[in-house]
Motif scaffolding. Structure first.
Motif, mmCIF file in Angstrom:
data_model
loop_
_atom_site.group_PDB
_atom_site.id
_atom_site.type_symbol
_atom_site.label_atom_id
_atom_site.label_comp_id
_atom_site.label_asym_id
_atom_site.label_seq_id
_atom_site.Cartn_x
_atom_site.Cartn_y
_atom_site.Cartn_z
ATOM 1 N N LEU A 7 0.838 -1.196 0.000
ATOM 2 C CA LEU A 7 0.000 0.000 0.000
ATOM 3 C C LEU A 7 0.873 1.245 0.000
ATOM 4 C CD1 LEU A 7 -2.778 -0.825 2.628
ATOM 5 C CD2 LEU A 7 -2.882 -1.018 0.139
ATOM 6 N N LYS A 8 0.549 2.154 -0.899
ATOM 7 C CA LYS A 8 1.253 3.439 -0.910
ATOM 8 C C LYS A 8 0.165 4.516 -0.959
ATOM 9 C CE LYS A 8 5.767 2.175 -2.715
ATOM 10 N NZ LYS A 8 5.693 0.718 -2.785
ATOM 11 N N LEU A 9 -0.347 4.824 0.208
ATOM 12 C CA LEU A 9 -1.497 5.729 0.264
ATOM 13 C C LEU A 9 -1.003 7.136 0.562
ATOM 14 C CD1 LEU A 9 -3.829 3.360 2.322
ATOM 15 C CD2 LEU A 9 -3.613 3.560 -0.151
ATOM 16 N N LYS A 10 -0.532 7.798 -0.465
ATOM 17 C CA LYS A 10 0.104 9.122 -0.305
ATOM 18 C C LYS A 10 -0.835 10.158 0.311
ATOM 19 C CE LYS A 10 1.450 9.976 -4.572
ATOM 20 N NZ LYS A 10 1.005 8.720 -5.233
ATOM 21 N N ASP A 11 -2.118 10.028 -0.015
ATOM 22 C CA ASP A 11 -3.044 11.079 0.401
ATOM 23 C C ASP A 11 -3.780 10.743 1.690
ATOM 24 O OD1 ASP A 11 -3.800 11.404 -3.081
ATOM 25 O OD2 ASP A 11 -2.384 12.562 -1.850
ATOM 26 N N ILE A 12 -3.327 9.751 2.398
ATOM 27 C CA ILE A 12 -4.050 9.346 3.610
ATOM 28 C C ILE A 12 -3.881 10.393 4.698
ATOM 29 C CG2 ILE A 12 -2.143 8.006 4.623
ATOM 30 C CD1 ILE A 12 -4.248 5.919 5.458
ATOM 31 N N ASP A 13 -4.957 10.649 5.421
ATOM 32 C CA ASP A 13 -4.869 11.528 6.584
ATOM 33 C C ASP A 13 -5.919 11.077 7.599
ATOM 34 O OD1 ASP A 13 -6.508 14.349 4.914
ATOM 35 O OD2 ASP A 13 -7.343 12.489 5.701
ATOM 36 N N LEU A 14 -5.912 11.723 8.763
ATOM 37 C CA LEU A 14 -6.804 11.300 9.849
ATOM 38 C C LEU A 14 -8.261 11.278 9.408
ATOM 39 C CD1 LEU A 14 -5.609 12.905 13.207
ATOM 40 C CD2 LEU A 14 -5.611 10.509 12.536
ATOM 41 N N ASP A 15 -8.664 12.289 8.669
ATOM 42 C CA ASP A 15 -10.075 12.368 8.280
ATOM 43 C C ASP A 15 -10.471 11.214 7.371
ATOM 44 O OD1 ASP A 15 -10.048 16.001 8.156
ATOM 45 O OD2 ASP A 15 -10.568 14.605 9.776
ATOM 46 N N THR A 16 -9.617 10.886 6.395
ATOM 47 C CA THR A 16 -9.990 9.787 5.493
ATOM 48 C C THR A 16 -10.030 8.473 6.264
ATOM 49 O OG1 THR A 16 -7.711 10.015 4.688
ATOM 50 C CG2 THR A 16 -9.449 10.379 3.090
ATOM 51 N N VAL A 17 -9.129 8.298 7.221
ATOM 52 C CA VAL A 17 -9.171 7.063 7.994
ATOM 53 C C VAL A 17 -10.467 7.001 8.798
ATOM 54 C CG1 VAL A 17 -8.080 5.741 9.849
ATOM 55 C CG2 VAL A 17 -6.655 6.883 8.149
ATOM 56 N N LYS A 18 -10.805 8.099 9.447
ATOM 57 C CA LYS A 18 -12.001 8.095 10.293
ATOM 58 C C LYS A 18 -13.289 8.028 9.490
ATOM 59 C CE LYS A 18 -11.352 11.316 13.591
ATOM 60 N NZ LYS A 18 -10.650 12.379 14.337
ATOM 61 N N ALA A 19 -13.195 8.360 8.226
ATOM 62 C CA ALA A 19 -14.391 8.266 7.378
ATOM 63 C C ALA A 19 -14.519 6.890 6.730
ATOM 64 C CB ALA A 19 -14.335 9.345 6.299
ATOM 65 N N SER A 20 -13.485 6.082 6.810
ATOM 66 C CA SER A 20 -13.542 4.772 6.132
ATOM 67 C C SER A 20 -14.475 3.838 6.904
ATOM 68 C CB SER A 20 -12.139 4.174 5.988
ATOM 69 O OG SER A 20 -11.582 3.815 7.236
ATOM 70 N N PRO A 21 -15.049 2.843 6.219
ATOM 71 C CA PRO A 21 -16.062 1.994 6.877
ATOM 72 C C PRO A 21 -15.498 1.247 8.083
ATOM 73 C CG PRO A 21 -15.802 1.375 4.553
ATOM 74 C CD PRO A 21 -14.816 2.453 4.819
ATOM 75 N N MET A 22 -16.324 1.087 9.092
ATOM 76 C CA MET A 22 -15.954 0.297 10.254
ATOM 77 C C MET A 22 -15.949 -1.173 9.830
ATOM 78 S SD MET A 22 -15.174 0.717 13.425
ATOM 79 C CE MET A 22 -15.911 2.176 14.156
#
Lengths: 355, 325, 389
Positions: free
Chosen positions: C177-192
């Motif tokens: 995985l090379k998720l260059k644009d990952i940030d806290l908001d995208t993680v917290k918005a991803s499905p549980m």
């Protein structure tokens, strides 16, 4: 000759060998582990390292060895490992581990319930996934190919194979750990139909559920705990190419290499317990080990009498050890194998203590 | 032997072949058999590395066969469901013309009397070939290749993948302890086992105390309480795979039983929405009635349907969440 | 008896991907092994023994694959061994290989760990083909919930780990995985997926392999002289414990504590937080970073999450963790443990490229398996005596 650095076998236990057990693998292991530590005169708490040999596909479950931890008494947590190989290789790992010198004792085990599924359907899965497994090439078919190659090269005859079948089952009568025993008439055996020509039913091993555990210790600790420790003076294993079509099936170079590395030829071998599950394998293995006519082969009945896959090799070790500890021999060997047509082989040389 | 449980492990594996095995399989669809050169040798079926030294082999392919000589053979009297033929046949090591190693395959000789080392065989090709070792249906005695049925021709694209459908059926004995636990379950009881040495409690089917490594048996049996409290839980979003029957998110809870130091793990719940699930809910066991027994959902554990909130006030204890075991 | 020094002089791994459809099973393994040989400047004939490790064979449907892999790993005429200790197997593989050398019985040993799990389905294999498989995340969710409650950690900690490890992965050419644009908001918005763990806090399923070459003191010193810094093993240990008995703590398992102090003792470490420069820990779900920091006594109980929150565990922090991107960036299950071990070795060899911790001298690696009940750990250094005794 044993020396100060050698590791010795100080106890063992073998389960009943049966066609169908009602016990779980963990139950079988619990019993043999209890038996082995008792035979060694120690407790589970005194065991510094445990190592098990077993196979998920034989058990029918991923991570099947995890349940087997219950048999160890792994509390407080133990130094512990597991190989997806026969217990004889688990013993090899423990043998290496003890030579590091910081710990003294190890408990090794092997277990398998072959009765739970048809071996003809399981063993193709350990073959080349592109060229062999899809043809359902099972262990007996491979053995039969090797048997024919040996027969046609003049190294064995069907009669000799039947004689081996009769001899091992007769010898097995004296063993507490044999499943198929009796007095069989060679001519009557030869009159039977082929199961997988040139192999007849008597040329095949039985299907067996069983387990085995062995306690090993560093030399000085072994001598403290045991009056007659059985020393491992040589231990080696070796593999060959996988695909039988690229090998000569009438020879076993990996056995010869392992035997050399284990120092088999450094002295006479009085008894050899070998994992010749199929009758034709016996003369091939004996020749490759460089053994003479004065070596007694498989007095326990060998895998022809009981074949608890994943423990068979380790049982050979216990039988070779028993010859020294209980039956007065001085130098014996145990052999284990894995893969089609004896692809991978292990040799362990045992000697009594020097007094 | 008492009782057994049948189980099958079955999966459609999809294998990628890589450049060498892929070339061989593609050629099979063209009714060609390839070997690979290794110095003076021609290895068939081709492998990627020299078996003696481990060195990578150049992709120097050679057409071999189609006919060859049987080097060794066996006769399979009773074919298994995985074998390529459903009537007696030979497995043989065949040295195809031009190869220096043997290929293993079936020979459909008709009878054991037709087999001999040194005999000549040639492939019978399947009419429809996909790039699989069984594109060769079997070898047959003689020099000439045959095609069984209509020849649909070579693969349109190079073959890169292969299917492998492994299926093994297991017959697993049910232990005496498991049987007694199941029997208790049918009677609406939880069977527990108490270690005589350390007094720890285990569920009935378990059979040992792993701390003391001793077997537990009928003498150690106790009836476990049927009420408890949820200490922890997991909520799963199901993933599809062969054998999967779950489609909606589902919860599994840890239940610490009242007055007994034992946690039942990963238990199903009844009448408890995933959104209402929290630590501290008092629950009790719900058992299927006789009428319901035949209709049990796959989530049921024997007769136990699951755990239902009792309606009593929650237990508030910050340490509950740590009682996973 | 001997405990001879053991050096890692060659490391290789594949480009880990969701599916390596370009290679056969052997091709995948071989790629890592050949890279390790190239790194060590050795050939196949130099190797005395091969140790192979992977997770359950149900993942690929090839039983005892070391048999089929003999040719690909140049093992003909040599001893070949197959270890299987669940998720910790990659680590155990390295440790067993090191023992071959430490006993003085072998000089150059190749260890390879791998998984080609795209050929099957991981969830299926984990459940042995039965319905309603919990998957690893489902089994561990209660442990993570317990950690959060007992430590009082704010809920952002898990997402912070997920972001950090994936951004580190962008600096590792081999990471899946090379998720260059990952940030806290995208993680917290991803499905549980398994509350509290969200999709972007979970490890991928990868095809991959990792290989390492172990040699003795003479071999290590020769490599050092030739300008190829070895990693010396200062200590290694394994522990197993039963999974289910009343009162077991799977969040701070006794096996995790015992294994760590065994390794620290061998390495001469009394203060792991200070004496270790960086760590590669098996973190398949975000919360496992603070959990392992505490279980291995790098942080006091309840303080692990603060290391994450403060940025201590970031690549530029005071105790970097999972510089390679960790299991959260690549998870070929059988290989992941050896990847941790070799990434720690790459750090002390100064060969970690863009994800190098400057001046790393002592590194810790850990792998765990099953119900947090198998542990394998080692400490490596570029010196046999980094603390100057």
């Amino acid at each position: 000759m044993p020396n100060a650095d050698d590791i010795a076998i100080i106890g063992w236990n073998v389960s009943p060998m049966v066609r169908h057990t009602d016990k779980t693998e963990a139950q079988m292991l619990l019993e043999v582990c209890s038996g082995a530590v008792e035979h060694a005169g120690i407790t589970r708490a005194e065991i510094d390292f445990t190592c098990a040999g077993s196979c998920d596909y034989v058990a029918g479950q991923a991570f099947s060895f995890v349940q087997n931890i219950d048999a160890l008494g792994a509390w407080p947590p133990k130094r512990d490992s597991h190989v997806e190989m026969d217990g004889a290789w688990a013993m090899y790992e423990a043998w290496l581990r003890l030579q590091i010198g910081d710990i003294d004792t190890a408990l090794v085990m092997g277990s398998g319930r072959s009765s739970t599924a048809d071996p003809t359907l399981i063993y193709p899965m350990e073959m080349d996934p592109y060229y062999l497994a899809p043809l359902g090439t099972d262990a007996t078919s491979f053995a039969a190919l090797q048997a024919r190659a040996l027969i046609e090269s003049g190294k064995v005859t069907e009669r000799q194979m039947a004689e081996i079948a009769a001899r091992t089952r007769r010898d097995g009568k004296d063993s507490a750990y044999a499943q198929v025993t009796g007095d069989f008439d060679v001519d009557a055996l030869l009159a039977e139909e082929y199961v997988n020509a040139p192999l007849r039913r008597h040329d095949l091993p039985p299907i067996t559920d069983g387990a085995c555990a062995v306690v090993i210790a560093r030399a000085d600790r072994a001598r403290e705990l045991c009056d007659n420790p059985v020393f491992i003076t040589g231990f080696a294993h070796c593999t060959e190419a996988h695909y039988p079509g690229v090998r000569s099936l009438t020879e076993s170079p990996s056995i010869t290499l392992a035997a050399k590395a284990a120092g088999v030829d450094e002295g006479p071998i009085e008894v050899a317990e070998i994992q010749a599950a199929y009758t034709h394998e016996e003369p091939l293995i004996v020749e490759a080990l460089g053994l003479g006519a004065d070596t007694l082969v498989n007095p326990s009945g060998g895998p022809q009498a009981a074949n608890p896959i994943m423990a068979t090799g380790l049982v050979r070790v216990t039988e070779a050890a028993r010859q020294i500890r209980d039956l007065g021999k001085s130098r014996t060997l145990a052999h284990s194998t894995s893969g089609p047509c004896l692809q991978q082989n292990l040799v362990c040389v045992l000697e009594g203590d020097v007094k | 032997m008492s009782e057994v449980r049948e189980m099958t492990i079955q999966f459609p594996y999809k294998r990628s072949l890589g450049p060498v095995v892929g070339a061989f399989m593609t050629a099979l669809t063209e009714q060609r058999i390839l070997g690979i050169r290794n110095g003076e040798q021609v290895i068939c079926p081709p492998i990627e590395w020299d078996p003696a030294t481990g060195n990578e082999l150049a992709h120097d392919f050679v057409d071999v066969g189609p006919a060859g000589t049987v080097e060794s053979w066996s006769w399979v009297a009773k074919p298994s469901e995985q074998h390529p033929l459903d009537h007696p046949f030979a497995f043989a090591l065949i040295k195809l013309d031009g190869a220096t190693t043997s290929i293993l395959h079936a020979v459909d000789a008709g009878s054991i009397d037709a087999m001999s080392t040194g005999m000549r065989v040639a492939p019978r090709w399947k009419g429809t070939r996909v790039g699989h070792i069984t594109d060769i249906d079997a070898f047959v005695p003689g020099e000439a290749s045959e095609v069984a049925g209509d020849d649909t021709g070579p693969a349109a694209e190079p073959v890169e993948m292969m299917d492998y459908n492994a299926s093994i059926a297991y017959t697993l004995p049910v232990t005496a302890n498991e049987l007694r636990a199941e029997q208790a379950n049918v009677e609406g009881r939880f069977l527990g086992l108490k270690c005589p040495k350390c007094a720890r409690l285990y569920t009935g089917g378990r059979g040992f105390c792993p701390i003391d490594a001793i077997e537990l048996g009928p003498a150690d049996e106790v009836d476990l309480p049927q009420k408890g409290v949820i200490t922890n839980y997991t909520i799963i979003e199901p993933v599809p795979y062969p054998g999967q029957t779950m489609t909606e998110p589902f919860a599994r809870v840890m239940v610490l039983l009242d007055g007994a130091d034992i946690v039942l793990g990963y238990q199903p719940t009844i009448d408890l929405a995933v959104t209402d699930l929290h630590i501290g809910i008092r629950v009790e066991a719900v058992w299927a009635s006789d009428a319901e027994l035949d209709d049990l959902a796959s989530t049921a554990e024997g007769r136990l349907l699951g755990w239902i909130p009792t309606g009593e006030p929650d237990v508030t204890d910050p340490d509950l969440v740590n009682r996973i075991y | 008896m001997s405990h001879q020094p053991c050096a890692i002089v060659g490391i290789g791994q594949t480009h880990h991907k969701k599916a390596r459809r370009d290679v056969s099973f052997a091709g995948l393994v071989r790629e890592a092994a050949q890279r390790a040989l190239d790194d060590a400047q050795m050939t196949w004939t130099d190797i005395d023994a091969v140790v192979v490790g992977k997770a359950p064979d149900l993942f690929e449907g090839v039983m005892k694959p070391e048999l089929y892999l003999s040719d690909a790993l140049g093992a003909t005429g040599k001893p070949m061994f197959r270890v299987h200790t669940a998720g910790s197997v990659g680590g155990t593989t390295g440790i067993v290989a090191s023992h071959h050398v430490e006993t003085g019985r072998f000089e150059r040993v190749l260890a390879v760990a791998f998984e080609k799990q795209s050929e099957g389905n991981a969830q299926f294999a984990l459940g042995s083909g039965k319905s309603g498989s919990l998957g690893a995340g489902g089994a561990f969710a209660p442990y993570m919930r317990s950690y959060i409650a007992r430590s009082g950690a704010p809920l952002d900690i898990g997402p912070m780990v997920a972001v950090k490890d994936r951004l580190n992965g962008c600096k590792n050419e081999y990471a899946h995985l090379k998720l260059k644009d990952i940030d806290l908001d995208t993680v917290k918005a991803s499905p549980m997926l398994w509350e509290p763990v969200r999709f972007l806090e979970s490890c991928p399923s990868s095809d991959g392999a990792c290989a390492a070459i172990f040699t003795n003191q003479a071999g290590g010193e020769a490599a050092a002289k030739a300008g190829r810094q070895p990693a010396w093993i200062l200590g290694s240990a394994v522990r197993s414990e039963p999974s289910t008995f009343p009162g077991r703590d799977p969040v701070r398992p006794q096996g995790a504590v015992d294994c760590a102090w065994d390794v620290y003792g061998q390495a001469g470490i009394t203060n792991p937080r200070e004496q270790i420069d960086c760590a590669e820990l098996y973190v398949p779900f975000s919360w496992y970073e603070p959990m392992w920091l505490e279980a291995h006594d790098i942080a006091e109980p309840g303080e692990g999450w603060k290391m994450t929150e403060r940025g201590d565990t970031a690549l530029g922090g005071s105790f970097p963790v999972n510089m390679s991107g960790g299991v959260l960036s690549s998870n070929p299950i059988g290989a992941s443990g050896l990847l941790r071990f070799t990434e720690a070795a790459l750090q002390v060899r100064g060969m970690a490229g863009e994800h190098q911790v400057e001046g790393a001298k002592v590194a810790l690696a850990q792998a765990y398996g099953a119900a947090a009940q198998y542990f394998s750990m080692w400490v490596v250094s570029n010196s046999l005596d980094p603390f100057g005794s």
